[in-house]
Write a protein that holds these residues in place. Structure first.
Motif, PDB file in Angstrom:
ATOM      1  N   ILE A 113      36.019  29.442  33.098  1.00 59.97           N
ATOM      2  CA  ILE A 113      37.175  29.935  33.854  1.00 59.97           C
ATOM      3  C   ILE A 113      37.642  31.276  33.299  1.00 59.97           C
ATOM      4  CG2 ILE A 113      39.601  29.474  34.381  1.00 59.97           C
ATOM      5  CD1 ILE A 113      38.902  26.497  34.510  1.00 59.97           C
ATOM      6  N   GLU A 114      37.704  31.363  31.940  1.00 59.11           N
ATOM      7  CA  GLU A 114      38.165  32.608  31.326  1.00 59.11           C
ATOM      8  C   GLU A 114      37.197  33.751  31.611  1.00 59.11           C
ATOM      9  OE1 GLU A 114      39.497  34.347  26.931  1.00 59.11           O
ATOM     10  OE2 GLU A 114      38.946  32.245  27.200  1.00 59.11           O
ATOM     11  N   ARG A 115      35.895  33.492  31.559  1.00 60.22           N
ATOM     12  CA  ARG A 115      34.910  34.532  31.822  1.00 60.22           C
ATOM     13  C   ARG A 115      34.998  35.015  33.282  1.00 60.22           C
ATOM     14  NH1 ARG A 115      31.145  32.228  29.596  1.00 60.22           N
ATOM     15  NH2 ARG A 115      30.297  31.023  31.354  1.00 60.22           N
ATOM     16  N   ASN A 116      35.140  34.049  34.197  1.00 57.71           N
ATOM     17  CA  ASN A 116      35.251  34.389  35.613  1.00 57.71           C
ATOM     18  C   ASN A 116      36.525  35.180  35.906  1.00 57.71           C
ATOM     19  OD1 ASN A 116      34.507  34.307  38.387  1.00 57.71           O
ATOM     20  ND2 ASN A 116      35.822  32.518  38.705  1.00 57.71           N
ATOM     21  N   LEU A 117      37.632  34.743  35.259  1.00 60.29           N
ATOM     22  CA  LEU A 117      38.901  35.424  35.484  1.00 60.29           C
ATOM     23  C   LEU A 117      38.887  36.831  34.883  1.00 60.29           C
ATOM     24  CD1 LEU A 117      41.657  34.889  36.807  1.00 60.29           C
ATOM     25  CD2 LEU A 117      42.507  34.115  34.573  1.00 60.29           C
ATOM     26  N   THR A 118      38.212  36.993  33.763  1.00 59.81           N
ATOM     27  CA  THR A 118      38.105  38.314  33.134  1.00 59.81           C
ATOM     28  C   THR A 118      37.364  39.280  34.049  1.00 59.81           C
ATOM     29  OG1 THR A 118      38.120  37.326  30.923  1.00 59.81           O
ATOM     30  CG2 THR A 118      37.252  39.561  31.110  1.00 59.81           C
ATOM     31  N   GLN A 119      36.277  38.776  34.668  1.00 59.00           N
ATOM     32  CA  GLN A 119      35.532  39.627  35.598  1.00 59.00           C
ATOM     33  C   GLN A 119      36.395  40.026  36.804  1.00 59.00           C
ATOM     34  OE1 GLN A 119      32.102  37.274  36.589  1.00 59.00           O
ATOM     35  NE2 GLN A 119      31.053  37.702  34.613  1.00 59.00           N
ATOM     36  N   LYS A 120      37.143  39.082  37.330  1.00 59.27           N
ATOM     37  CA  LYS A 120      38.002  39.377  38.483  1.00 59.27           C
ATOM     38  C   LYS A 120      39.118  40.352  38.093  1.00 59.27           C
ATOM     39  CE  LYS A 120      37.163  35.045  40.938  1.00 59.27           C
ATOM     40  NZ  LYS A 120      37.760  33.795  41.437  1.00 59.27           N
ATOM     41  N   THR A 121      39.613  40.203  36.850  1.00 56.58           N
ATOM     42  CA  THR A 121      40.658  41.119  36.384  1.00 56.58           C
ATOM     43  C   THR A 121      40.119  42.534  36.270  1.00 56.58           C
ATOM     44  OG1 THR A 121      41.687  39.308  35.150  1.00 56.58           O
ATOM     45  CG2 THR A 121      42.356  41.541  34.554  1.00 56.58           C
ATOM     46  N   ALA A 122      38.888  42.662  35.812  1.00 53.70           N
ATOM     47  CA  ALA A 122      38.275  43.990  35.709  1.00 53.70           C
ATOM     48  C   ALA A 122      38.130  44.625  37.090  1.00 53.70           C
ATOM     49  CB  ALA A 122      36.916  43.864  35.025  1.00 53.70           C
ATOM     50  N   LEU A 123      37.727  43.835  38.074  1.00 49.90           N
ATOM     51  CA  LEU A 123      37.627  44.338  39.453  1.00 49.90           C
ATOM     52  C   LEU A 123      39.001  44.726  40.015  1.00 49.90           C
ATOM     53  CD1 LEU A 123      35.015  41.791  40.936  1.00 49.90           C
ATOM     54  CD2 LEU A 123      34.604  44.180  40.267  1.00 49.90           C
ATOM     55  N   PHE A 124      39.996  43.882  39.648  1.00 49.80           N
ATOM     56  CA  PHE A 124      41.368  44.151  40.063  1.00 49.80           C
ATOM     57  C   PHE A 124      41.827  45.495  39.498  1.00 49.80           C
ATOM     58  CE2 PHE A 124      46.010  42.518  39.528  1.00 49.80           C
ATOM     59  CZ  PHE A 124      46.436  43.292  40.586  1.00 49.80           C
ATOM     60  N   ALA A 125      41.559  45.738  38.228  1.00 49.10           N
ATOM     61  CA  ALA A 125      41.968  46.999  37.584  1.00 49.10           C
ATOM     62  C   ALA A 125      41.249  48.194  38.210  1.00 49.10           C
ATOM     63  CB  ALA A 125      41.678  46.928  36.089  1.00 49.10           C
ATOM     64  N   HIS A 126      39.975  47.996  38.555  1.00 49.81           N
ATOM     65  CA  HIS A 126      39.209  49.087  39.151  1.00 49.81           C
ATOM     66  C   HIS A 126      39.785  49.477  40.512  1.00 49.81           C
ATOM     67  CE1 HIS A 126      35.788  51.591  40.170  1.00 49.81           C
ATOM     68  NE2 HIS A 126      35.640  50.908  41.339  1.00 49.81           N
ATOM     69  N   ARG A 127      40.190  48.457  41.288  1.00 49.27           N
ATOM     70  CA  ARG A 127      40.736  48.761  42.612  1.00 49.27           C
ATOM     71  C   ARG A 127      42.064  49.505  42.499  1.00 49.27           C
ATOM     72  NH1 ARG A 127      42.206  44.657  47.657  1.00 49.27           N
ATOM     73  NH2 ARG A 127      42.789  46.366  49.130  1.00 49.27           N
ATOM     74  N   VAL A 128      42.868  49.080  41.546  1.00 50.45           N
ATOM     75  CA  VAL A 128      44.167  49.738  41.357  1.00 50.45           C
ATOM     76  C   VAL A 128      43.950  51.219  41.025  1.00 50.45           C
ATOM     77  CG1 VAL A 128      46.237  49.848  39.896  1.00 50.45           C
ATOM     78  CG2 VAL A 128      45.419  47.647  40.752  1.00 50.45           C
ATOM     79  N   ASP A 129      42.908  51.494  40.226  1.00 50.78           N
ATOM     80  CA  ASP A 129      42.654  52.881  39.824  1.00 50.78           C
ATOM     81  C   ASP A 129      42.045  53.704  40.954  1.00 50.78           C
ATOM     82  OD1 ASP A 129      43.635  52.714  37.245  1.00 50.78           O
ATOM     83  OD2 ASP A 129      41.716  52.053  36.381  1.00 50.78           O
ATOM     84  N   THR A 130      41.370  53.050  41.890  1.00 49.76           N
ATOM     85  CA  THR A 130      40.617  53.816  42.892  1.00 49.76           C
ATOM     86  C   THR A 130      41.179  53.731  44.305  1.00 49.76           C
ATOM     87  OG1 THR A 130      39.119  51.939  43.222  1.00 49.76           O
ATOM     88  CG2 THR A 130      38.485  53.565  41.559  1.00 49.76           C
ATOM     89  N   ASP A 131      41.923  52.672  44.622  1.00 52.66           N
ATOM     90  CA  ASP A 131      42.394  52.481  46.000  1.00 52.66           C
ATOM     91  C   ASP A 131      43.679  53.277  46.213  1.00 52.66           C
ATOM     92  OD1 ASP A 131      43.084  51.653  48.525  1.00 52.66           O
ATOM     93  OD2 ASP A 131      42.833  49.509  48.127  1.00 52.66           O
ATOM     94  N   ARG A 132      43.593  54.321  47.101  1.00 53.10           N
ATOM     95  CA  ARG A 132      44.771  55.125  47.392  1.00 53.10           C
ATOM     96  C   ARG A 132      45.291  54.878  48.814  1.00 53.10           C
ATOM     97  NH1 ARG A 132      44.533  55.229  42.832  1.00 53.10           N
ATOM     98  NH2 ARG A 132      44.232  56.994  41.400  1.00 53.10           N
ATOM     99  N   SER A 133      44.590  53.967  49.511  1.00 54.04           N
ATOM    100  CA  SER A 133      44.989  53.712  50.906  1.00 54.04           C
ATOM    101  C   SER A 133      45.941  52.526  51.033  1.00 54.04           C
ATOM    102  CB  SER A 133      43.744  53.466  51.766  1.00 54.04           C
ATOM    103  OG  SER A 133      43.027  52.361  51.278  1.00 54.04           O
ATOM    104  N   HIS A 134      46.116  51.769  49.984  1.00 54.22           N
ATOM    105  CA  HIS A 134      47.015  50.612  50.035  1.00 54.22           C
ATOM    106  C   HIS A 134      48.057  50.747  48.947  1.00 54.22           C
ATOM    107  CE1 HIS A 134      43.312  49.118  52.016  1.00 54.22           C
ATOM    108  NE2 HIS A 134      44.185  48.370  52.754  1.00 54.22           N
ATOM    109  N   SER A 135      49.168  50.108  49.209  1.00 53.77           N
ATOM    110  CA  SER A 135      50.228  50.094  48.204  1.00 53.77           C
ATOM    111  C   SER A 135      49.895  49.088  47.129  1.00 53.77           C
ATOM    112  CB  SER A 135      51.585  49.764  48.855  1.00 53.77           C
ATOM    113  OG  SER A 135      51.542  48.429  49.354  1.00 53.77           O
ATOM    114  N   LEU A 136      50.619  49.239  46.013  1.00 51.59           N
ATOM    115  CA  LEU A 136      50.381  48.291  44.894  1.00 51.59           C
ATOM    116  C   LEU A 136      50.718  46.865  45.317  1.00 51.59           C
ATOM    117  CD1 LEU A 136      51.728  50.344  41.852  1.00 51.59           C
ATOM    118  CD2 LEU A 136      49.359  49.980  42.534  1.00 51.59           C
ATOM    119  N   THR A 137      51.749  46.707  46.120  1.00 54.51           N
ATOM    120  CA  THR A 137      52.131  45.361  46.567  1.00 54.51           C
ATOM    121  C   THR A 137      51.029  44.758  47.420  1.00 54.51           C
ATOM    122  OG1 THR A 137      54.470  45.979  46.539  1.00 54.51           O
ATOM    123  CG2 THR A 137      53.876  44.039  47.823  1.00 54.51           C
ATOM    124  N   GLU A 138      50.411  45.595  48.295  1.00 58.25           N
ATOM    125  CA  GLU A 138      49.331  45.077  49.146  1.00 58.25           C
ATOM    126  C   GLU A 138      48.093  44.720  48.311  1.00 58.25           C
ATOM    127  OE1 GLU A 138      50.273  47.478  53.301  1.00 58.25           O
ATOM    128  OE2 GLU A 138      48.870  48.328  51.846  1.00 58.25           O
TER     129      GLU A 138
END
Length: 560
Positions: free
Chosen positions: A40-65
């Protein structure tokens, strides 16, 4: 006893199985729970990394979205904070209502540029959560995954493991019970076999095809029983084992050869041996558990036995019968020999002593002096001859005297013997003739066989001279040559024939002593012939003379 072995083995197996089940249960549950949390921790860590990447790269959506979409995709609560710990967006709450998260362990690590994680129970929901945070430009992101499902699964695991362990335990117990029963049965067979051997049944055998340690023990015991039986069968003494109920358990070959009816196993011993002294010794050994010795004289006619009966485990007894017949015969012969020697020496000694005393008596008349001296001389000569014959017999009988056997023609042996008695026979008016003399050469010591023939011819002239003729010859008899001396005198009564070759045995004692015989000549002849590998015997019929015969082996041809 077999049930005790089975229960002990089963108890050991149960303890081993129980220990194995408990160990496996604890290890499996702990490892499974640890593995689940790590996954679970390994899977969640991978998803968190993807989450962080989107926050850094996605400029078309708000942080809340972004937070709402990532939370839905990950199945976890999503949170975004700035470098000061202020919540910028959250998938489940309004940021303005949330406290500063800068000191949260996972966020503290993320704000320093590392991936942080922590596990703690929510104060509001009372549910444990796994928190994983990752750094982003201008802050950090976090996923919060509820562990309530993990706790539920962990709580269900013991029940499932318990059911599986119980099934494994029952199956292992059945296998263990079967194995314990199998081992107990094999050990019981070995114990029963050992009990039979200990009780005296040496015919018992055990076959164990397996070559494991139990099989090796069975094979060793079986080999021991076989060797013991072979050892007892090789004994000259008779051995018989009797059970506590008086039945024969085992007997060696000497015992079977001893009795004409042979021994019958499992039959009452009284049907095999009816001697009361033997039966009393066996019964006493069985009942009193002591070693008993006895003398049995009615097992076989004319034979006596020394019986030693000893107790054995299981209430049985073993008896050893030693034939004393030959020993007693030899002892009787020794006593008779001493008595005969004493008797033979007493007569000449008495004569010598008496006539010597008479000579010493001043009243002895001179005209009797030659007569007395002649009597003393004759008795002294008789004593000398007797002593010489005793020494000769002792040397021949003990094997001390060595014979130089060489091939020699029977005709030569007969000629030498006849020439020695030719004048004596003529003086007695006896015709001394040669019979058969064309037999093959024999292996013989010329001087020793000359002594045998001389003794037989001398006896024929002494006791068969009335027949007027003595015939000496040699004829072939298989692989031997038979020499014979035949006279035509009064003959010898049949009851004397079996004892003619005994020491000092005389048919006519008075006449034998009068003729100057020592009573040892035929005994010496017998032992000389036996030392040459031959045999000697006598045949006679009253008023038709006697024939003394002996054999010598034919000489073996020398191969060049």
């Amino acid at each position: 006893m077999s049930s005790r072995i089975f229960l002990k083995l089963l108890a050991v197996f149960v303890l081993v199985i129980a220990a194995a089940v408990v160990t496996v249960d604890f290890s499996v549950r702990s490892a499974w729970e640890k593995s689940l949390r790590q996954e679970i921790e390994r899977n969640l860590t991978q998803k968190t990394a993807l989450f962080a990447h989107r926050v850094d790269t996605d400029r078309s959506h708000s942080l809340t979205e972004i937070a709402a979409q990532e939370a839905l995709a990950a199945g976890a609560r999503a949170t975004i904070i700035d470098p000061t710990g202020k919540v910028l967006a959250d998938s489940e709450a309004y940021p303005s209502s949330m406290e500063n998260h800068a000191r949260r362990k996972e966020f503290a690590a993320a704000l320093q540029g590392n991936v942080g994680s922590d596990e703690r129970r929510s104060r509001t929901l009372g549910v444990p959560f796994l928190y994983v945070a990752a750094p982003v430009s201008g802050g950090a992101v976090r996923f919060a995954y509820p562990l309530s499902d993990v706790e539920a699964a962990t709580k269900r695991a013991p029940h499932t493991l318990l059911i599986a362990s119980a099934m494994a335990f029952v199956l292992a117990l059945l296998i263990a019970a079967t194995a314990a029963q199998y081992i107990a049965r094999r050990l019981r067979r070995i114990v029963e076999f050992a009990d039979k051997v200990a009780a005296g049944d040496l015919t018992a055998r055990i076959s164990e095809p397996s070559r494991d340690e139990i099989g090796q023990v069975a094979a060793a015991l079986d080999k021991t029983a076989r060797q013991l039986e072979t050892l007892l069968n090789s004994m000259q003494d008779a051995v018989i084992a009797v059970a506590s109920d008086g039945r024969v358990q085992w007997a060696n070959r000497s015992m079977d050869r001893l009795l004409p009816q042979r021994t019958r196993l499992n039959a009452p011993v009284v049907e095999t041996v009816r001697d009361p002294d033997f039966l009393r010794a066996v019964r006493s050994a069985t009942e009193d558990r002591k070693v008993i010795s006895a003398r049995a004289a009615s097992i076989l006619p004319g034979r006596s036995f020394d019986v030693t009966a000893a107790p054995m485990p299981g209430g049985s007894a073993v008896a050893v019968l030693r034939d004393l017949t030959e020993t007693e015969r030899i002892e009787k012969t020794r006593r008779d020999f001493i008595a005969n020697v004493s008797h033979e020496l007493r007569t000449p000694l008495t004569s010598i002593q008496g006539y010597a005393e008479t000579l010493l008596d001043s009243g002895c008349e001179k005209n009797h002096l030659p007569e007395f001296l002649e009597i003393i001389r004759k008795n002294a000569a008789r004593m000398s001859l007797l002593t010489e014959d005793l020494l000769t017999l002792a040397r021949v009988e003990s094997g001390e005297q060595r014979f130089d056997s060489q091939p020699v023609a029977p005709a030569e042996l007969l000629h030498d013997a006849l020439e020695s008695f030719r004048e004596l026979a003529r003086a007695q008016g006896v015709e001394l003739t040669t019979g058969d003399s064309t037999a093959p050469m024999v292996n013989a010591d010329r001087e020793a066989i000359h002594q045998v023939l001389s003794n037989l011819i001398d006896n024929a002239l002494k006791y068969g001279a009335k027949g007027g003729r003595v015939v000496v010859g040699a004829r072939s008899s298989g692989n031997a040559v038979e020499f014979y001396v035949q006279d035509f005198g009064p003959g010898i009564p049949s009851e004397h024939l079996p004892r003619l070759f005994e020491r000092f045995y005389r048919v006519d004692k008075a006449r034998s002593r009068e003729s100057g015989g020592t009573g040892l000549g035929l005994a010496i002849a017998k032992h000389i012939v036996m030392a040459h590998g031959g045999s000697i015997w006598a045949q006679s019929e009253l008023n038709h003379g006697s024939t003394f015969s002996f054999t010598l082996p034919v000489a073996t041809p020398v191969v060049n």
